[in-house]
Design a protein around this motif. Structure first.
Motif, PDB file in Angstrom:
ATOM      1  N   ALA A   1       4.324  -1.519   6.071  1.00 11.06           N
ATOM      2  CA  ALA A   1       4.672  -1.575   4.495  1.00 11.06           C
ATOM      3  C   ALA A   1       4.556  -0.518   3.706  1.00 11.06           C
ATOM      4  O   ALA A   1       5.523  -0.071   2.836  1.00 11.06           O
ATOM      5  CB  ALA A   1       3.909  -2.821   3.937  1.00 11.06           C
TER       6      ALA A   1
ATOM      7  N   LYS B   1      17.937  -0.166  -0.380  1.00 14.19           N
ATOM      8  CA  LYS B   1      17.654  -1.593   0.052  1.00 14.19           C
ATOM      9  C   LYS B   1      18.458  -2.013   0.907  1.00 14.19           C
ATOM     10  O   LYS B   1      19.674  -1.640   0.985  1.00 14.19           O
ATOM     11  CB  LYS B   1      17.638  -2.571  -1.397  1.00 14.19           C
ATOM     12  CG  LYS B   1      16.407  -2.180  -2.321  1.00 14.19           C
ATOM     13  CD  LYS B   1      16.805  -2.872  -3.556  1.00 14.19           C
ATOM     14  CE  LYS B   1      16.585  -4.351  -3.313  1.00 14.19           C
ATOM     15  NZ  LYS B   1      16.507  -5.238  -4.831  1.00 14.19           N
TER      16      LYS B   1
ATOM     17  N   CYS C   1      10.123  -8.553  -4.995  1.00 15.64           N
ATOM     18  CA  CYS C   1       9.743  -7.304  -4.611  1.00 15.64           C
ATOM     19  C   CYS C   1      11.251  -6.504  -4.105  1.00 15.64           C
ATOM     20  O   CYS C   1      12.029  -7.342  -3.797  1.00 15.64           O
ATOM     21  CB  CYS C   1       8.931  -7.510  -3.375  1.00 15.64           C
ATOM     22  SG  CYS C   1       7.109  -8.093  -3.677  1.00 15.64           S
TER      23      CYS C   1
ATOM     24  N   ALA D   1      11.428  -4.923  -1.031  1.00 15.31           N
ATOM     25  CA  ALA D   1      11.662  -5.182   0.374  1.00 15.31           C
ATOM     26  C   ALA D   1      10.573  -6.224   0.741  1.00 15.31           C
ATOM     27  O   ALA D   1       9.559  -6.170   0.164  1.00 15.31           O
ATOM     28  CB  ALA D   1      11.539  -3.814   1.151  1.00 15.31           C
ATOM     29  N   ARG D   2      10.888  -6.723   2.004  1.00 18.34           N
ATOM     30  CA  ARG D   2       9.895  -7.569   2.430  1.00 18.34           C
ATOM     31  C   ARG D   2       9.857  -7.257   4.054  1.00 18.34           C
ATOM     32  O   ARG D   2      10.869  -7.391   4.818  1.00 18.34           O
ATOM     33  CB  ARG D   2      10.409  -9.091   2.355  1.00 18.34           C
ATOM     34  CG  ARG D   2      10.356  -9.579   1.129  1.00 18.34           C
ATOM     35  CD  ARG D   2      11.323 -10.513   0.557  1.00 18.34           C
ATOM     36  NE  ARG D   2      12.717  -9.875   0.639  1.00 18.34           N
ATOM     37  CZ  ARG D   2      13.210  -9.147  -0.063  1.00 18.34           C
ATOM     38  NH1 ARG D   2      12.468  -8.865  -1.382  1.00 18.34           N
ATOM     39  NH2 ARG D   2      14.324  -8.247  -0.020  1.00 18.34           N
TER      40      ARG D   2
ATOM     41  N   VAL E   1       6.767  -3.377  -1.996  1.00 15.72           N
ATOM     42  CA  VAL E   1       7.026  -3.937  -0.647  1.00 15.72           C
ATOM     43  C   VAL E   1       5.989  -5.144  -0.470  1.00 15.72           C
ATOM     44  O   VAL E   1       4.946  -5.322  -0.830  1.00 15.72           O
ATOM     45  CB  VAL E   1       6.787  -3.066   0.241  1.00 15.72           C
ATOM     46  CG1 VAL E   1       7.234  -3.715   1.684  1.00 15.72           C
ATOM     47  CG2 VAL E   1       7.915  -1.874   0.149  1.00 15.72           C
TER      48      VAL E   1
ATOM     49  N   HIS F   1       7.292   2.147   4.416  1.00 15.32           N
ATOM     50  CA  HIS F   1       8.549   1.639   3.861  1.00 15.32           C
ATOM     51  C   HIS F   1       8.497   1.875   2.363  1.00 15.32           C
ATOM     52  O   HIS F   1       9.559   2.286   1.719  1.00 15.32           O
ATOM     53  CB  HIS F   1       8.777   0.399   4.064  1.00 15.32           C
ATOM     54  CG  HIS F   1      10.184  -0.513   3.917  1.00 15.32           C
ATOM     55  ND1 HIS F   1      11.008  -0.296   4.881  1.00 15.32           N
ATOM     56  CD2 HIS F   1      10.844  -0.729   2.849  1.00 15.32           C
ATOM     57  CE1 HIS F   1      12.235  -0.946   4.584  1.00 15.32           C
ATOM     58  NE2 HIS F   1      12.141  -1.081   3.211  1.00 15.32           N
ATOM     59  N   ALA F   2       7.400   1.514   1.671  1.00 18.25           N
ATOM     60  CA  ALA F   2       7.418   1.817   0.242  1.00 18.25           C
ATOM     61  C   ALA F   2       7.299   3.171  -0.137  1.00 18.25           C
ATOM     62  O   ALA F   2       7.952   3.503  -1.066  1.00 18.25           O
ATOM     63  CB  ALA F   2       5.950   1.102  -0.264  1.00 18.25           C
TER      64      ALA F   2
END
Length: 727
Positions: free
Chosen positions: A199, A213, A124, A126-127, A106, A202-203
């Motif tokens: 972050a 995703k 990556c 996700a952002r 992420v 989320h990871a």
């Protein structure tokens, strides 16, 4: 535990997430450098082999700067396209390693995420971005005559669709976090203090398989609808062919074939879409290798470096302490005065005392500011609360009350020396002894204005360009008497307003007005030879100017040019003489857009249609308007006079160096950026060739084309380095 490396700091948390913070030593912002290759390999060896790592978060160790792209200095050390291709492949390979990690990755984005920075983030899974004004995402390589070369031409279309990706890459636009999320680039936008925690969470959700995703759902329902519409066109060969054909047609209309990078961006994306990612990556690297060595990219990189250098320049001797500017007065609430007040409040964040001669004029000026902030609120660029705070920084008056504590006063009144002398006397009477008086004149020498001053060391020129809110240049004019601390203060003030600043020495027309005058005069002379208005404008826009000279004269006002003309002709003779045809247009009342008619007829324009030519002017000039002349000849007759006068300004000491002139011409007057400016363009063509062309024009059209002495001297020089403005 933490393992410190020179650029990457790895924090391995107890929850199994490795937070990798990038912090490039010795740089204010994180930038990609070729020498990172070894560090990248060591980093990914660790991330691949450490079985305790469940997920990775990429973040920055520099607050407000995620990764601003590649350091363009790396192109200074390459000699062949093959070397550049290898650099691109090296960058692609590093980002492939991110995408190929077995654990989710992420990107935690705070601040600029541009070029290679966004390409890293796209690799990556996700952002997530911090919701701050400094957080900007984009692929602006086209502005340097290049294309994204770290996989961006392949990964961005795959994420947000071909059409949306083309729009971002071909314009170089930078998106704030909220817009980037709506576009589908970001998965989430959070408060800056919550960024790392969000972050990490989320990871971990990705690692546990609890979150997929974003895919088609990125950007919510609006994003989904846009993608579904796009897929109908993009997911079949015929649809893609139509899409790419339309894209090329549109960009050629905009670039006139003067910029190769946009074409190559389309080519790279199309290659990936038709032949697969591997072919797309290979095309991207190959095209990058080609573009780095084009004259257009070299020129655009020159412009970029020059603007970066100007950001650091103080324009005063070392050790000079600029005067403090904490409150600003503006005389004249017309378009220029109101615009100057707006950028002072909006960008510099300084309070403004705005004066006009009567309540009606003052109300119009305040109305201009209110309209500016209303537009910003409507676009959601700021809140109504913040807009009201900004508007509270301006106060109005029809007297000089409130000017006693102004540090700097800018006059933006009519081009009348007596009027400016009265303004100066009033400011000296009502202000402090150290109050800076700045004139926004576009032609009257500052020395003439300062001649009426009790304290001429406080007098300086600040030449803004209309519309002030949009035009990026501020031309500062210093006299022999202007104090260094006044110059330094004025430069700092201009930068705070968001302007690119150049400082020139005083003289009639300074620099920008002086070099523009012969360019516009020549266009009018060509018109008087019977060539049509539209043919002249088209020739110059195809040559690279944003608007044609006829359109520009209509916007400025034909009467303004004739007011400046006598000042320049008195100083420089025939080469600045205003064509008699301009006086005839003024007598007829055809002053340009403001009068409804000029070279074009603005009253006869139908809504949504092209503005028609004022065909009556052909009869006024005694010509048909259908004479034929080669478009290149039209463009070169005007442009070579531009180059020649820029050289005169260097030879006369108006400019201290050619770079200032190049930036002034591009940012203030729209000189084609892909040339790098008048002096760099002369280098590209060859000074001997420029002199030869000027001589040929002089023989055919008159002494106004006589090459500047500095050009003659350079053309005769034996050493090649002396035949160039730049080393």
């Amino acid at each position: 535990m933490a393992s410190k490396q020179s650029t990457f700091d790895i924090e391995q948390r107890d929850d199994g997430v490795a937070v990798v913070r990038m912090d490039v030593p010795g740089e204010a912002h994180n930038v990609l450098k070729a020498e990172f290759a070894g560090e990248f390999e060591a980093l990914f060896e660790r991330l691949r082999t450490d079985t305790a790592i469940k997920a990775v978060v990429f973040a920055s160790g520099k607050p407000g700067s995620f990764l601003a792209g590649a350091d363009i200095k790396l192109f200074d050390n390459v000699a062949t396209s093959e070397e550049v291709v290898a650099l691109a492949e090296q960058c692609q390979g590093a980002f492939h390693q991110i995408a190929d990690l077995k654990v989710p990755v992420v990107a935690a984005i705070d601040g600029a995420c541009l070029g290679g920075g966004l390409e890293l983030a796209l690799a990556c899974d996700a952002r997530i971005a911090a919701d701050t004004p400094k957080t900007l995402l984009g692929l602006p390589e086209v502005m340097l005559g290049l294309l994204p070369a770290g996989g961006g031409t392949q990964r961005l279309p795959a994420l947000i669709g071909i059409a949306a990706a083309l729009d971002l890459m071909l314009t170089g636009r930078q998106l704030r976090a909220s817009r980037a999320k709506k576009a589908g680039i970001l998965d989430k936008v959070v408060a800056p203090e919550a960024l790392i925690d969000a972050a990490v969470a989320h990871a971990l959700e990705l690692a546990a398989g609890k979150r997929a995703k974003a895919g088609l759902w990125a950007g919510g329902v609006a994003g989904l609808q846009a993608r579904v519409t796009g897929l109908a066109l993009e997911d079949n060969p015929l649809g893609r062919r139509v899409l790419f054909s339309q894209a090329r047609k549109k960009l050629r209309a905009q670039t006139k074939g003067n910029y190769p990078a946009p074409e190559r961006i389309v080519d790279a994306i199309e290659t990936g879409a038709d032949r697969g990612f591997e072919a797309g990556y290979a095309a991207e690297a190959r095209f990058f290798g080609e573009l780095v060595f084009t004259s257009e990219s070299r020129a655009l990189r020159h412009v970029y470096r020059a603007t970066e250098d100007l950001k650091k320049a103080t324009f005063a001797p070392a050790g000079t302490e600029p005067r403090c500017v904490n409150k600003v007065g503006v005389l004249g609430a017309g378009l220029m005065g109101a615009g100057i007040a707006t950028v002072t409040i909006d960008k510099a964040g300084l309070p403004v005392r705005l004066k006009d001669k009567d309540d009606d004029g003052l109300a119009a000026g305040i109305g201009h500011l209110r309209a500016h902030y209303a537009r910003r609120v409507k676009r959601r660029a700021m809140s109504r609360f913040d807009a009201d705070i900004a508007l509270n920084r301006v106060t109005g008056t029809t007297s000089y009350r409130g000017f006693e504590d102004c540090d700097l006063v800018v006059e933006a009144v009519f081009e009348d020396l007596d009027l400016k002398h009265r303004m100066l006397a009033d400011v000296e009477a009502h202000g402090r002894k150290d109050t800076i008086f700045a004139s926004n004149t576009s032609s009257i020498p500052i020395t003439d204005i300062a001649a009426g001053a009790k304290r001429p060391e406080n007098v300086i020129g600040l030449h803004y360009f209309s519309p002030v809110e949009k035009m990026p240049l501020l031309e500062i004019i210093a006299t022999d008497q202007t104090a260094p601390e006044v110059i330094a203060a004025s430069a700092a003030f201009g930068k705070a307003q968001g302007k690119t600043v150049i400082v020139v020495n005083d003289g009639p027309g300074f620099y920008t007005t002086r070099i523009l005058a012969p360019f516009l005069n020549e266009a009018t002379r060509i018109l008087a030879e019977g060539v049509g208005v539209q043919a002249i404008d088209k020739a110059l826009t195809r040559y690279g100017f944003p608007v044609g000279p006829m359109t520009l004269l209509d916007e400025v006002g034909i009467d303004i040019g004739t007011k400046v003309g006598p000042i320049l002709e008195k100083a420089f003779g025939e080469r600045m003489a205003v064509p008699a045809e301009s006086a005839r247009m003024i007598e007829a009342g055809w002053l340009g857009r403001k009068a409804g008619k000029g070279f074009y007829d603005y009253e006869g324009r139908k809504k949504g249609g092209k503005r028609p030519v004022n065909t009556d002017l052909y009869g006024l000039m005694g010509v048909s308007g259908d004479a034929t002349m080669d478009a290149t000849e039209i463009a070169e007759r005007c442009t070579f006079l531009f180059l020649n006068e820029a050289a005169h300004c260097l030879g006369d000491g108006i400019l201290s160096e050619p770079m200032h002139g190049d930036i002034g011409a591009i940012f203030g007057l729209g000189f084609p950026p892909f040339t790098g400016g008048p002096s760099r363009f002369a280098d590209r063509l060859g000074v001997k060739e420029v002199v030869a062309r000027l001589d040929a024009f002089a023989e055919q059209h008159g002494a106004r084309f006589e090459p500047a002495p500095i050009l003659r001297d350079m053309a005769r020089a034996r050493a090649r380095r002396k035949q160039r403005f730049y080393p």
